[in-house]
Design a protein around this motif. Structure first.
Motif, PDB file in Angstrom:
ATOM      1  N   PRO A 264       0.813  -1.216   0.000  1.00 43.77           N
ATOM      2  CA  PRO A 264       0.000   0.000   0.000  1.00 43.77           C
ATOM      3  C   PRO A 264       0.851   1.272   0.000  1.00 43.77           C
ATOM      4  N   GLY A 265       0.660   2.101  -1.041  1.00 44.41           N
ATOM      5  CA  GLY A 265       1.343   3.390  -1.123  1.00 44.41           C
ATOM      6  C   GLY A 265       2.754   3.344  -1.648  1.00 44.41           C
ATOM      7  N   ARG A 266       3.250   2.163  -1.987  1.00 46.57           N
ATOM      8  CA  ARG A 266       4.642   2.076  -2.424  1.00 46.57           C
ATOM      9  C   ARG A 266       4.815   1.023  -3.519  1.00 46.57           C
ATOM     10  N   VAL A 267       5.716   1.342  -4.471  1.00 47.01           N
ATOM     11  CA  VAL A 267       6.110   0.400  -5.518  1.00 47.01           C
ATOM     12  C   VAL A 267       7.488  -0.145  -5.177  1.00 47.01           C
ATOM     13  N   ASN A 268       7.624  -1.466  -5.222  1.00 48.49           N
ATOM     14  CA  ASN A 268       8.888  -2.116  -4.856  1.00 48.49           C
ATOM     15  C   ASN A 268       9.581  -2.786  -6.041  1.00 48.49           C
ATOM     16  N   GLY A 269       9.136  -2.489  -7.252  1.00 51.48           N
ATOM     17  CA  GLY A 269       9.738  -3.093  -8.427  1.00 51.48           C
ATOM     18  C   GLY A 269       8.676  -3.489  -9.430  1.00 51.48           C
ATOM     19  N   VAL A 270       9.055  -4.382 -10.357  1.00 53.86           N
ATOM     20  CA  VAL A 270       8.132  -4.766 -11.425  1.00 53.86           C
ATOM     21  C   VAL A 270       8.122  -6.279 -11.621  1.00 53.86           C
ATOM     22  N   ARG A 271       6.997  -6.752 -12.150  1.00 55.35           N
ATOM     23  CA  ARG A 271       6.900  -8.133 -12.605  1.00 55.35           C
ATOM     24  C   ARG A 271       7.195  -8.145 -14.105  1.00 55.35           C
ATOM     25  N   THR A 272       7.984  -9.084 -14.552  1.00 57.25           N
ATOM     26  CA  THR A 272       8.305  -9.157 -15.971  1.00 57.25           C
ATOM     27  C   THR A 272       8.151 -10.587 -16.475  1.00 57.25           C
ATOM     28  N   ALA A 273       8.215 -10.734 -17.777  1.00 58.50           N
ATOM     29  CA  ALA A 273       8.129 -12.054 -18.395  1.00 58.50           C
ATOM     30  C   ALA A 273       9.327 -12.917 -18.027  1.00 58.50           C
TER      31      ALA A 273
ATOM     32  N   MET B 131       3.176   7.842  -5.426  1.00 57.84           N
ATOM     33  CA  MET B 131       3.506   6.583  -4.758  1.00 57.84           C
ATOM     34  C   MET B 131       4.991   6.558  -4.435  1.00 57.84           C
ATOM     35  N   GLU B 132       5.313   6.177  -3.229  1.00 59.38           N
ATOM     36  CA  GLU B 132       6.714   6.080  -2.817  1.00 59.38           C
ATOM     37  C   GLU B 132       7.457   5.080  -3.705  1.00 59.38           C
ATOM     38  N   GLY B 133       8.676   5.432  -4.044  1.00 58.83           N
ATOM     39  CA  GLY B 133       9.512   4.530  -4.826  1.00 58.83           C
ATOM     40  C   GLY B 133       9.272   4.564  -6.318  1.00 58.83           C
ATOM     41  N   LEU B 134       8.321   5.395  -6.782  1.00 58.78           N
ATOM     42  CA  LEU B 134       7.991   5.428  -8.209  1.00 58.78           C
ATOM     43  C   LEU B 134       8.267   6.815  -8.792  1.00 58.78           C
ATOM     44  N   PHE B 135       9.086   6.839  -9.844  1.00 57.78           N
ATOM     45  CA  PHE B 135       9.474   8.074 -10.512  1.00 57.78           C
ATOM     46  C   PHE B 135       9.081   8.010 -11.985  1.00 57.78           C
ATOM     47  N   VAL B 136       8.966   9.203 -12.593  1.00 56.06           N
ATOM     48  CA  VAL B 136       8.601   9.286 -14.008  1.00 56.06           C
ATOM     49  C   VAL B 136       9.565  10.231 -14.730  1.00 56.06           C
ATOM     50  N   ALA B 137       9.914   9.859 -15.963  1.00 56.56           N
ATOM     51  CA  ALA B 137      10.641  10.759 -16.868  1.00 56.56           C
ATOM     52  C   ALA B 137      10.047  10.523 -18.249  1.00 56.56           C
TER      53      ALA B 137
ATOM     54  N   GLY C 164      10.675 -12.779 -14.849  1.00 53.15           N
ATOM     55  CA  GLY C 164      10.742 -12.844 -13.396  1.00 53.15           C
ATOM     56  C   GLY C 164      10.593 -11.490 -12.735  1.00 53.15           C
ATOM     57  N   ASP C 165      10.438 -11.492 -11.420  1.00 53.18           N
ATOM     58  CA  ASP C 165      10.270 -10.258 -10.663  1.00 53.18           C
ATOM     59  C   ASP C 165      11.591  -9.534 -10.504  1.00 53.18           C
ATOM     60  N   VAL C 166      11.515  -8.201 -10.550  1.00 60.52           N
ATOM     61  CA  VAL C 166      12.691  -7.355 -10.330  1.00 60.52           C
ATOM     62  C   VAL C 166      12.376  -6.413  -9.177  1.00 60.52           C
ATOM     63  N   TYR C 167      13.027  -6.622  -8.047  1.00 61.55           N
ATOM     64  CA  TYR C 167      12.806  -5.765  -6.885  1.00 61.55           C
ATOM     65  C   TYR C 167      13.722  -4.555  -6.959  1.00 61.55           C
ATOM     66  N   ALA C 168      13.203  -3.390  -6.536  1.00 59.21           N
ATOM     67  CA  ALA C 168      13.997  -2.168  -6.622  1.00 59.21           C
ATOM     68  C   ALA C 168      13.552  -1.166  -5.566  1.00 59.21           C
ATOM     69  N   GLY C 169      14.509  -0.444  -5.030  1.00 65.82           N
ATOM     70  CA  GLY C 169      14.180   0.626  -4.102  1.00 65.82           C
ATOM     71  C   GLY C 169      13.549   1.803  -4.813  1.00 65.82           C
ATOM     72  N   ALA C 170      13.874   1.951  -6.100  1.00 60.39           N
ATOM     73  CA  ALA C 170      13.289   3.011  -6.915  1.00 60.39           C
ATOM     74  C   ALA C 170      12.970   2.445  -8.288  1.00 60.39           C
ATOM     75  N   THR C 171      11.801   2.750  -8.782  1.00 60.36           N
ATOM     76  CA  THR C 171      11.369   2.309 -10.112  1.00 60.36           C
ATOM     77  C   THR C 171      11.075   3.541 -10.960  1.00 60.36           C
ATOM     78  N   LEU C 172      11.671   3.596 -12.146  1.00 65.34           N
ATOM     79  CA  LEU C 172      11.498   4.743 -13.037  1.00 65.34           C
ATOM     80  C   LEU C 172      10.700   4.338 -14.264  1.00 65.34           C
ATOM     81  N   ILE C 173       9.626   5.068 -14.541  1.00 68.38           N
ATOM     82  CA  ILE C 173       8.838   4.850 -15.747  1.00 68.38           C
ATOM     83  C   ILE C 173       9.310   5.869 -16.790  1.00 68.38           C
ATOM     84  N   ALA C 174       9.901   5.354 -17.863  1.00 70.42           N
ATOM     85  CA  ALA C 174      10.373   6.207 -18.964  1.00 70.42           C
ATOM     86  C   ALA C 174       9.891   5.558 -20.257  1.00 70.42           C
ATOM     87  N   ALA C 175       8.583   5.456 -20.389  1.00 68.21           N
ATOM     88  CA  ALA C 175       7.964   4.682 -21.466  1.00 68.21           C
ATOM     89  C   ALA C 175       7.417   5.546 -22.589  1.00 68.21           C
ATOM     90  N   GLY C 176       7.872   6.783 -22.682  1.00 70.95           N
ATOM     91  CA  GLY C 176       7.442   7.632 -23.786  1.00 70.95           C
ATOM     92  C   GLY C 176       5.942   7.742 -23.896  1.00 70.95           C
TER      93      GLY C 176
END
Length: 206
Positions: free
Chosen positions: A22-31, A159-165, A33-45
């Motif tokens: 709740p309130g925080r992103v800790n990484g992503v699920r991918t095809a 959301m904590e841990g989630l950044f955008v560019a 496997g899971d990738v845990y991260a203290g910070a996740t950046l969305i740079a998806a154009g």
């Protein structure tokens, strides 16, 4: 350069969801496997808004279609880049000349149309008449990530841990180095070199 610094790059690896509490992103699920991260950046154009939807976040990034054509030419026919109104001519090292571009609200459609290519050819020849007699080498369309005020979103989300560019419109390749530096500063807890308030991802909510 990133790989030499120890960065792992996973190509053709679809992100299928987010790891979260709740309130925080800790990484992503991918095809792959899971990738845990203290910070996740969305740079998806142009796809940034779509990526954020599963989190219940809304960001006003939409695709603006741009069609381009490439002509054969001899090296030296065109010197510097030429920009005139809504048209630009870019010479390549091998002599080929790129003519761009259109600005179309067409969703995620990347279809190349004869109407647009005819317009580009005419506009290019109006600037450099010699282009009218040159053969067409290739044509394609790309999607530019546009925002309502034409300023990119760079910074933290709600959301904590989630950044955008994202949302650099026609200047993504030009602004990538400084954007990377600013985001790295934010994630590392350093004060960025410039005030990021104008680019706050939450500004549309203020």
């Amino acid at each position: 350069a990133a790989q030499k610094r120890g960065v792992e790059i996973r190509r053709n690896c679809a992100v299928t969801g987010f790891l979260r509490v709740p309130g925080r992103v800790n990484g992503v699920r991918t095809a792959q496997g899971d990738v845990y991260a203290g910070a996740t950046l969305i740079a998806a154009g142009s796809w940034t808004s779509e990526v954020l939807k599963p989190l219940g976040l809304t960001l006003a990034v939409k695709p603006i279609k741009g069609q381009i054509l490439l002509t054969e030419a001899r090296p030296g026919l065109l010197g510097p880049v030429i920009e005139a109104a809504d048209t630009y001519l870019i010479p390549r090292a091998d002599g080929k000349i790129l003519i761009g571009s259109t600005l179309e609200e067409a969703g995620f459609d990347k279809t190349v149309t004869l109407d647009a290519l005819g317009s580009l050819a005419s506009r290019g020849a109006a600037i450099l008449p010699a282009l009218a007699k040159l053969p067409l080498v290739a044509s394609w369309a790309g999607l530019r990530p546009s925002t309502p005020d034409r300023l990119p979103y760079i910074g933290k989300t709600s959301m904590e841990g989630l950044f955008v560019a994202a949302g650099h419109f026609r200047n993504g390749i030009l602004l990538a180095p400084i954007t990377a530096e600013l985001v790295a500063d934010l994630i590392a807890g350093r004060t960025p070199a410039i005030d990021l308030a104008p680019f706050d991802p939450l500004r549309s909510d203020k």
